[in-house]
Design an enzyme around this catalytic site. Structure first.
Site, PDB file in Angstrom:
ATOM      1  N   LYS A 187       0.972  -1.137  -0.112  1.00  0.00           N
ATOM      2  CA  LYS A 187       0.109  -0.074  -0.145  1.00  0.00           C
ATOM      3  C   LYS A 187       0.927   1.467   0.141  1.00  0.00           C
ATOM      4  CE  LYS A 187      -4.100   1.829   2.640  1.00  0.00           C
ATOM      5  NZ  LYS A 187      -4.677   1.586   3.846  1.00  0.00           N
ATOM      6  N   SER A 244      -9.367   2.024   2.722  1.00  0.00           N
ATOM      7  CA  SER A 244      -8.445   2.719   1.752  1.00  0.00           C
ATOM      8  C   SER A 244      -7.249   1.866   1.008  1.00  0.00           C
ATOM      9  CB  SER A 244      -7.736   3.552   2.806  1.00  0.00           C
ATOM     10  OG  SER A 244      -6.926   2.735   3.850  1.00  0.00           O
ATOM     11  N   SER A 281     -10.057  -0.767   6.476  1.00  0.00           N
ATOM     12  CA  SER A 281      -9.467  -0.639   5.237  1.00  0.00           C
ATOM     13  C   SER A 281      -8.553  -1.429   4.659  1.00  0.00           C
ATOM     14  CB  SER A 281      -8.247   0.626   5.319  1.00  0.00           C
ATOM     15  OG  SER A 281      -8.794   1.655   5.670  1.00  0.00           O
TER      16      SER A 281
END
Length: 576
Positions: free
Chosen positions: A134, A209, A233
């Site tokens: 990420k 996210s 997330s």
């Protein structure tokens, strides 16, 4: 008067010019970031082309279809080379990001890591495995943007502990994935790198996210990814995209050099902490990743991580489990297909010999408004607003940002005026973010921390009273239409709860949305058929064929038990 008017006009003109120059500088930074990304894509495309010319007979589909455990076996025995596997996944990632815009940047240093692992004396548990990470998980010589313009000029000087350990275990970090602006969204869009789309339906969001991870892995462009989770997330993209994802107890894995906007998660304890964890196509992949990460090297590099190695015996156990279950938390009614998934999984577990016990999580409305949102907006959202440099706000966040900007007195007046109207719940959504969720003094903040600890004690006491091993519960889904997550912040109660509690929680896909689910959705009224419920109905409509998942939970530090339960659910759903 004329002189004063001229001075005023000149001052106004100077302010306009100053703002224009500031905005122009921001635009240049954004253009440079996009240019750097595009150059990286071209470079990796060239690497793939050269490999294709050298080895034209490689069976890429066969490699991409291998589960992680089988792929690691073939790499370790030498029947597949790390270069072949890396180039295969690079090629697929290029294809997936063209369709979904899931990558923020390729990591060109993956070629250097490829050479280094071949010189390692001992092959690690992830030898030769390409891994995506990420955006905000630090990799040396790369940006860690959090989707924010203000972070575009700062290059990370050192690999995060997580990346160091992955490399030490033979993995090859090859791509960094896209995120929503500020990470505080379960959509996946930011002003610099744009909107990431769902790999199976371009009208839908992959979640957030860790949405770039979700889209890349589900699209087949990565076999293992690392995400983070502070409200769902990891679990929400896994639910939306049909993946397995684990949010561990926050301190189980190192977050050193994992950047969050306007908050140093490494040195400042948070009442609702950020956790990093793996995302993959099956539960065995998550378990292998955890086993690889929970090694002496991680404990040495980050002494704040408890030195608890992975317990293979717990993960491999086949003893019957005592499972608590619920299909609604009583706060935000989920679509019919998500409740169906829990009910069907409950039946399958019971038929397999496990003991199922009804369980009701206490006081979710209190947890959502007074514990969770107050943690993030204790200052009324001022620190969060500070990260939006130059006033550039992604459309998916504008309603939340505008809500935080309304003065406190203004919100109270609005609440008073609109209270009798049907729009009360929509206003309460605004108030939850910006009014109710504030701490007016240091003492109130300490009391807030105490309230979280008291709730954890209460929840664990109820868990132990029922003698539960694990809990089966719903997760938000199916995938929302893009733009809708920003309208339904508090729909995340199903995942948020286990961040407040800091329990390990994972998501497993068990079904898909059927035409019957779509028909039943037409009758969905939610809590009381108000505008908020109608918005959820619109968000999930048109999802036939998309994944449906459930959530599996264990007590703190029992990741192996959580994974073992997830594996049982996965096995039963596949048999069905």
């Amino acid at each position: 008067p004329s002189a004063a008017l001229a001075l005023l006009s000149g001052s106004a003109a100077a302010v306009v010019v100053w703002k224009w120059l500031g905005n122009r500088q921001i635009q240049k930074k954004m253009e440079e970031a996009r240019r750097t990304r595009d150059e990286g894509v071209k470079k990796m495309a060239k690497v793939v082309q050269q490999f294709r010319e050298q080895v034209p007979s490689v069976q890429t589909d066969a490699i991409l279809s291998l589960p992680l455990l089988e792929l690691t076996r073939r790499l370790r025995e030498g029947s597949l080379s790390p270069k072949t596997v890396l180039c295969t996944y690079l090629e697929k990632a290029l294809e997936v990001t063209r369709q979904t815009n899931c990558l923020r940047h390729f990591i060109p240093e993956c070629e250097e890591q490829l050479q280094e692992i071949q010189q390692q004396e001992e092959k690690g548990l992830l030898y030769g495995i390409p891994v995506s990470i990420k955006d905000h998980i630090g990799h040396k010589a790369h940006l860690s943007t959090c989707g924010l313009v203000q972070c575009l000029g700062t290059v990370v000087q050192e690999d995060s502990v997580l990346v160091k350990v992955l490399k030490g275990q033979g993995a090859i970090p090859f791509a960094m994935t896209n995120v929503p602006q500020s990470l505080f969204s379960y959509d996946c869009s930011n002003p610099t790198f744009g909107q990431t789309l769902h790999p199976f339906n371009p009208q839908k969001s992959p979640g957030g996210s860790s949405g770039g991870e979700g889209a890349l892995i589900a699209g087949g462009g990565s076999i293992l990814g690392i995400g983070s989770d502070v409200a769902g997330s990891i679990r929400l993209p896994s639910s939306f995209c049909g993946l397995c994802g684990l949010k561990p107890t926050a301190e189980r894995l190192s977050v050193w050099r994992a950047r969050l906007p306007n908050m140093d998660v490494c040195s400042r304890p948070a009442p609702v902490p950020c956790a990093v964890g793996p995302m993959a196509r099956d539960v065995d992949s998550l378990a292998l990743c955890m086993k690889a990460l929970l090694c002496q090297e991680m404990f040495r590099l980050d002494p704040a991580v408890p030195p608890i190695p992975f317990d293979e015996e717990v993960y491999s156990s086949s003893a019957p489990l005592r499972v608590g279950y619920y299909d609604t938390d009583g706060y935000f009614p989920l679509p019919p297909c998500m409740r169906r998934a829990v009910q069907e999984t409950r039946g399958a577990l019971q038929a397999a010999g496990h003991q199922l016990v009804p369980f009701s999580p206490p006081r979710i409305h209190y947890v959502m408004t007074e514990l969770f949102l107050k943690t993030f907006f204790a200052d009324g959202g001022r620190a969060w607003l500070d990260v939006f440099t130059g006033g550039i706000v992604d459309p998916s966040l504008k309603s939340q940002v505008n809500g935080c900007k309304i003065p406190r007195l203004g919100k109270k007046l609005l609440a008073l005026i609109l209270k009798p109207l049907q729009f009360l719940l929509l206003l309460l959504k605004l108030k939850n973010v910006a009014t109710i969720s504030t701490c007016r003094s240091v003492k109130e903040m300490w009391n807030h921390h105490h309230e979280i600890q008291a709730y954890r004690t209460e929840f664990i006491a109820r868990w132990r009273e029922l003698q539960l091993d694990v809990v089966l519960c719903p997760v938000l889904g199916p995938a929302f239409t893009t733009g809708y997550p920003g309208k339904l912040l508090t729909a995340i109660s199903s995942t948020m709860l286990y961040n407040v509690l800091n329990f390990p929680a994972g998501v497993v896909p068990v079904s898909t949305v059927t035409e019957a689910d779509e028909e039943e959705l037409k009758l969905y009224r939610g809590c009381c058929g108000d505008p908020w419920d109608r918005t959820l109905k619109q968000a999930v409509a048109g999802a036939a064929g998309l994944p449906v998942a459930v959530q599996c939970v264990a007590l703190p530090w029992q990741e192996e038990l959580c994974l073992r339960f997830m594996k049982e659910v996965e096995t039963l759903s596949r048999e069905k």
